[in-house]
Design a protein around this motif. Structure first.
Motif, PDB file in Angstrom:
ATOM      1  N   MET A 204      34.296 -13.292  10.232  1.00 22.67           N
ATOM      2  CA  MET A 204      34.955 -12.174  10.904  1.00 22.67           C
ATOM      3  C   MET A 204      35.870 -12.652  12.023  1.00 22.67           C
ATOM      4  SD  MET A 204      33.194  -8.990  13.020  1.00 22.67           S
ATOM      5  CE  MET A 204      32.660  -8.108  11.549  1.00 22.67           C
ATOM      6  N   HIS A 205      37.084 -12.106  12.067  1.00 25.29           N
ATOM      7  CA  HIS A 205      38.024 -12.324  13.159  1.00 25.29           C
ATOM      8  C   HIS A 205      38.087 -11.049  13.996  1.00 25.29           C
ATOM      9  CE1 HIS A 205      40.141 -16.081  11.726  1.00 25.29           C
ATOM     10  NE2 HIS A 205      39.477 -15.715  10.632  1.00 25.29           N
ATOM     11  N   LEU A 206      37.963 -11.192  15.303  1.00 30.91           N
ATOM     12  CA  LEU A 206      38.109 -10.058  16.220  1.00 30.91           C
ATOM     13  C   LEU A 206      39.180 -10.377  17.251  1.00 30.91           C
ATOM     14  CD1 LEU A 206      34.433  -8.927  17.018  1.00 30.91           C
ATOM     15  CD2 LEU A 206      36.038  -7.920  15.396  1.00 30.91           C
ATOM     16  N   ALA A 207      40.039  -9.417  17.523  1.00 28.55           N
ATOM     17  CA  ALA A 207      40.994  -9.563  18.608  1.00 28.55           C
ATOM     18  C   ALA A 207      40.262  -9.347  19.935  1.00 28.55           C
ATOM     19  CB  ALA A 207      42.124  -8.551  18.454  1.00 28.55           C
ATOM     20  N   LYS A 208      40.905  -9.679  21.029  1.00 27.30           N
ATOM     21  CA  LYS A 208      40.279  -9.472  22.342  1.00 27.30           C
ATOM     22  C   LYS A 208      40.117  -7.978  22.617  1.00 27.30           C
ATOM     23  CE  LYS A 208      44.565  -9.507  25.095  1.00 27.30           C
ATOM     24  NZ  LYS A 208      45.290 -10.188  26.201  1.00 27.30           N
ATOM     25  N   GLY A 209      39.210  -7.666  23.548  1.00 28.54           N
ATOM     26  CA  GLY A 209      38.997  -6.285  23.946  1.00 28.54           C
ATOM     27  C   GLY A 209      38.265  -5.440  22.923  1.00 28.54           C
ATOM     28  N   ASN A 210      37.385  -6.076  22.119  1.00 25.94           N
ATOM     29  CA  ASN A 210      36.672  -5.343  21.078  1.00 25.94           C
ATOM     30  C   ASN A 210      35.160  -5.485  21.210  1.00 25.94           C
ATOM     31  OD1 ASN A 210      38.478  -4.033  18.925  1.00 25.94           O
ATOM     32  ND2 ASN A 210      39.509  -5.978  19.321  1.00 25.94           N
ATOM     33  N   ASP A 211      34.469  -4.529  20.603  1.00 29.45           N
ATOM     34  CA  ASP A 211      33.021  -4.411  20.667  1.00 29.45           C
ATOM     35  C   ASP A 211      32.401  -5.198  19.511  1.00 29.45           C
ATOM     36  OD1 ASP A 211      30.343  -3.541  20.537  1.00 29.45           O
ATOM     37  OD2 ASP A 211      30.853  -1.546  21.271  1.00 29.45           O
ATOM     38  N   ILE A 212      31.696  -6.284  19.823  1.00 23.87           N
ATOM     39  CA  ILE A 212      31.121  -7.141  18.779  1.00 23.87           C
ATOM     40  C   ILE A 212      29.999  -6.428  18.035  1.00 23.87           C
ATOM     41  CG2 ILE A 212      29.894  -9.292  18.306  1.00 23.87           C
ATOM     42  CD1 ILE A 212      31.325 -10.562  20.649  1.00 23.87           C
ATOM     43  N   ALA A 213      29.062  -5.823  18.759  1.00 23.25           N
ATOM     44  CA  ALA A 213      27.922  -5.159  18.124  1.00 23.25           C
ATOM     45  C   ALA A 213      28.381  -4.061  17.177  1.00 23.25           C
ATOM     46  CB  ALA A 213      26.982  -4.595  19.181  1.00 23.25           C
ATOM     47  N   LEU A 214      29.350  -3.272  17.604  1.00 22.15           N
ATOM     48  CA  LEU A 214      29.862  -2.195  16.761  1.00 22.15           C
ATOM     49  C   LEU A 214      30.455  -2.757  15.473  1.00 22.15           C
ATOM     50  CD1 LEU A 214      30.649   0.696  16.135  1.00 22.15           C
ATOM     51  CD2 LEU A 214      32.673   0.403  17.578  1.00 22.15           C
ATOM     52  N   HIS A 215      31.239  -3.815  15.574  1.00 23.45           N
ATOM     53  CA  HIS A 215      31.841  -4.399  14.381  1.00 23.45           C
ATOM     54  C   HIS A 215      30.788  -4.974  13.444  1.00 23.45           C
ATOM     55  CE1 HIS A 215      35.906  -4.030  16.082  1.00 23.45           C
ATOM     56  NE2 HIS A 215      36.317  -4.243  14.849  1.00 23.45           N
ATOM     57  N   CYS A 216      29.731  -5.553  13.989  1.00 22.77           N
ATOM     58  CA  CYS A 216      28.661  -6.090  13.138  1.00 22.77           C
ATOM     59  C   CYS A 216      27.966  -4.971  12.372  1.00 22.77           C
ATOM     60  CB  CYS A 216      27.661  -6.864  13.981  1.00 22.77           C
ATOM     61  SG  CYS A 216      28.319  -8.397  14.686  1.00 22.77           S
ATOM     62  N   ILE A 217      27.683  -3.859  13.042  1.00 21.65           N
ATOM     63  CA  ILE A 217      27.051  -2.710  12.384  1.00 21.65           C
ATOM     64  C   ILE A 217      27.943  -2.176  11.278  1.00 21.65           C
ATOM     65  CG2 ILE A 217      26.359  -0.302  12.726  1.00 21.65           C
ATOM     66  CD1 ILE A 217      25.381  -1.145  15.537  1.00 21.65           C
ATOM     67  N   VAL A 218      29.226  -2.016  11.574  1.00 17.78           N
ATOM     68  CA  VAL A 218      30.171  -1.493  10.585  1.00 17.78           C
ATOM     69  C   VAL A 218      30.292  -2.446   9.401  1.00 17.78           C
ATOM     70  CG1 VAL A 218      32.606  -0.977  10.180  1.00 17.78           C
ATOM     71  CG2 VAL A 218      31.470  -0.091  12.217  1.00 17.78           C
ATOM     72  N   ALA A 219      30.354  -3.742   9.656  1.00 20.29           N
ATOM     73  CA  ALA A 219      30.491  -4.722   8.581  1.00 20.29           C
ATOM     74  C   ALA A 219      29.309  -4.676   7.626  1.00 20.29           C
ATOM     75  CB  ALA A 219      30.650  -6.120   9.166  1.00 20.29           C
ATOM     76  N   ILE A 220      28.099  -4.620   8.157  1.00 19.61           N
ATOM     77  CA  ILE A 220      26.901  -4.592   7.317  1.00 19.61           C
ATOM     78  C   ILE A 220      26.824  -3.288   6.537  1.00 19.61           C
ATOM     79  CG2 ILE A 220      24.376  -4.613   7.333  1.00 19.61           C
ATOM     80  CD1 ILE A 220      24.611  -6.395   9.886  1.00 19.61           C
ATOM     81  N   THR A 221      27.141  -2.177   7.189  1.00 24.01           N
ATOM     82  CA  THR A 221      27.109  -0.869   6.525  1.00 24.01           C
ATOM     83  C   THR A 221      28.123  -0.794   5.400  1.00 24.01           C
ATOM     84  OG1 THR A 221      26.392   0.209   8.572  1.00 24.01           O
ATOM     85  CG2 THR A 221      27.358   1.605   6.888  1.00 24.01           C
ATOM     86  N   CYS A 222      29.375  -1.147   5.686  1.00 24.90           N
ATOM     87  CA  CYS A 222      30.426  -1.055   4.675  1.00 24.90           C
ATOM     88  C   CYS A 222      30.193  -2.029   3.524  1.00 24.90           C
ATOM     89  CB  CYS A 222      31.791  -1.296   5.313  1.00 24.90           C
ATOM     90  SG  CYS A 222      32.339   0.057   6.380  1.00 24.90           S
ATOM     91  N   ASN A 223      29.588  -3.165   3.820  1.00 30.26           N
ATOM     92  CA  ASN A 223      29.272  -4.104   2.754  1.00 30.26           C
ATOM     93  C   ASN A 223      28.252  -3.513   1.791  1.00 30.26           C
ATOM     94  OD1 ASN A 223      29.080  -6.845   1.453  1.00 30.26           O
ATOM     95  ND2 ASN A 223      26.983  -6.628   2.189  1.00 30.26           N
ATOM     96  N   MET A 224      27.227  -2.833   2.312  1.00 27.40           N
ATOM     97  CA  MET A 224      26.237  -2.218   1.432  1.00 27.40           C
ATOM     98  C   MET A 224      26.870  -1.161   0.539  1.00 27.40           C
ATOM     99  SD  MET A 224      22.533  -1.922   3.278  1.00 27.40           S
ATOM    100  CE  MET A 224      23.033  -1.222   4.852  1.00 27.40           C
ATOM    101  N   VAL A 225      27.775  -0.358   1.101  1.00 22.06           N
ATOM    102  CA  VAL A 225      28.477   0.643   0.303  1.00 22.06           C
ATOM    103  C   VAL A 225      29.330  -0.021  -0.767  1.00 22.06           C
ATOM    104  CG1 VAL A 225      30.213   2.469   0.376  1.00 22.06           C
ATOM    105  CG2 VAL A 225      28.459   2.356   2.156  1.00 22.06           C
ATOM    106  N   ASN A 226      30.005  -1.103  -0.398  1.00 22.98           N
ATOM    107  CA  ASN A 226      30.845  -1.827  -1.345  1.00 22.98           C
ATOM    108  C   ASN A 226      30.024  -2.386  -2.506  1.00 22.98           C
ATOM    109  OD1 ASN A 226      33.378  -3.245  -2.167  1.00 22.98           O
ATOM    110  ND2 ASN A 226      32.185  -5.063  -1.651  1.00 22.98           N
ATOM    111  N   VAL A 227      28.855  -2.929  -2.206  1.00 22.94           N
ATOM    112  CA  VAL A 227      27.981  -3.473  -3.252  1.00 22.94           C
ATOM    113  C   VAL A 227      27.548  -2.368  -4.202  1.00 22.94           C
ATOM    114  CG1 VAL A 227      25.723  -4.518  -3.687  1.00 22.94           C
ATOM    115  CG2 VAL A 227      27.182  -5.424  -1.883  1.00 22.94           C
TER     116      VAL A 227
END
Length: 235
Positions: A204-227
């Motif tokens: 994962m690449h994140l730009a500055k000024g972003n929420d790491i925990a939120l992106h991790c939650i979204v990544a795991i959730t969207c991955n499950m939907v994709n699968v």
């Protein structure tokens, strides 16, 4: 496969800015990214889609995720010490995913969940037919003393599934709109699966000024939907 075009190559990762500066602006009270940050979400085994170790580019552990026993989709996000931060739950339709905090998010909210000990923090809405998800936050009503929760109308983050053979996703902040609607909003994040015989992980690449925990939650959730979508396509 997703429906969006990737904007990774035309993103200036040292320039893009999610706008967050203070720890009280993130989901878990951690500091936002201060510069372009690269994370690795490493699966603990090939099959399990909920258990990850999340590290920075120095291989320092930041977060962990663990599936909740007795469920097939629910999972916890934990800090590096193993303390539970958030519980992510969904119904059978997997359209709405509720992010619960293990502690109240504002003073009067503690009166609203006296038994379960879970407090609504955010809602992820997945549009299966449009290949994207959006995140909205819960907050107190105008009269905080009443303790009522209100779900914001404006998303704080949107995630798109990218049209690609290899699973890829990108995120952006919808409030950072441009006058030219033909131009895609600047990316906040971008992540891709890296699969080998010995390695199963998201980079994962994140730009500055972003929420790491939120992106991790979204990544795991969207991955499950994709699968799930891929499994439905095969059937």
């Amino acid at each position: 496969m997703g429906g969006a075009s990737s904007h990774f190559a035309d993103t200036d990762w040292d320039k893009n800015d999610g706008g967050l500066r203070e720890a009280n602006e993130t989901m878990d009270g951690a500091k936002p990214t201060s510069s372009h940050t690269i994370l690795t979400l490493k699966k603990q085994n090939v099959v399990n889609q909920r258990d990850f170790e999340i590290t920075d580019d120095n291989e320092e552990l930041l977060y962990q995720s663990r599936g909740i026993e007795g469920t097939t989709k629910w999972f916890d996000l934990l800090d590096k010490q193993g303390q539970k931060l958030f519980c992510i739950q969904t119904d059978k339709a997997r359209v709405q995913w509720i992010v619960y905090s293990y502690k109240p998010n504002w003073e009067s909210q503690k009166e609203m969940s006296p038994n379960s000990g879970l407090y609504r923090k955010a809602q992820i809405d997945i549009a299966w037919n449009k290949y994207h998800g959006s995140v909205r936050l819960f907050g107190p009503s105008g009269d905080e003393a009443e303790g009522e929760e209100v779900l914001a109308e404006t998303p704080v983050l949107v995630c798109e599934e990218i049209r690609s053979i290899t699973a890829q996703f990108q995120s952006f902040i919808p409030s950072q709109t441009l006058l030219d609607t033909a131009i895609h909003p600047p990316l906040s994040g971008w992540w891709v699966w890296e699969h080998t015989k010995r390695r199963h992980q998201l980079k994962m690449h994140l730009a500055k000024g972003n929420d790491i925990a939120l992106h991790c939650i979204v990544a795991i959730t969207c991955n499950m939907v994709n699968v799930e979508k891929q499994a439905d396509t095969v059937q």
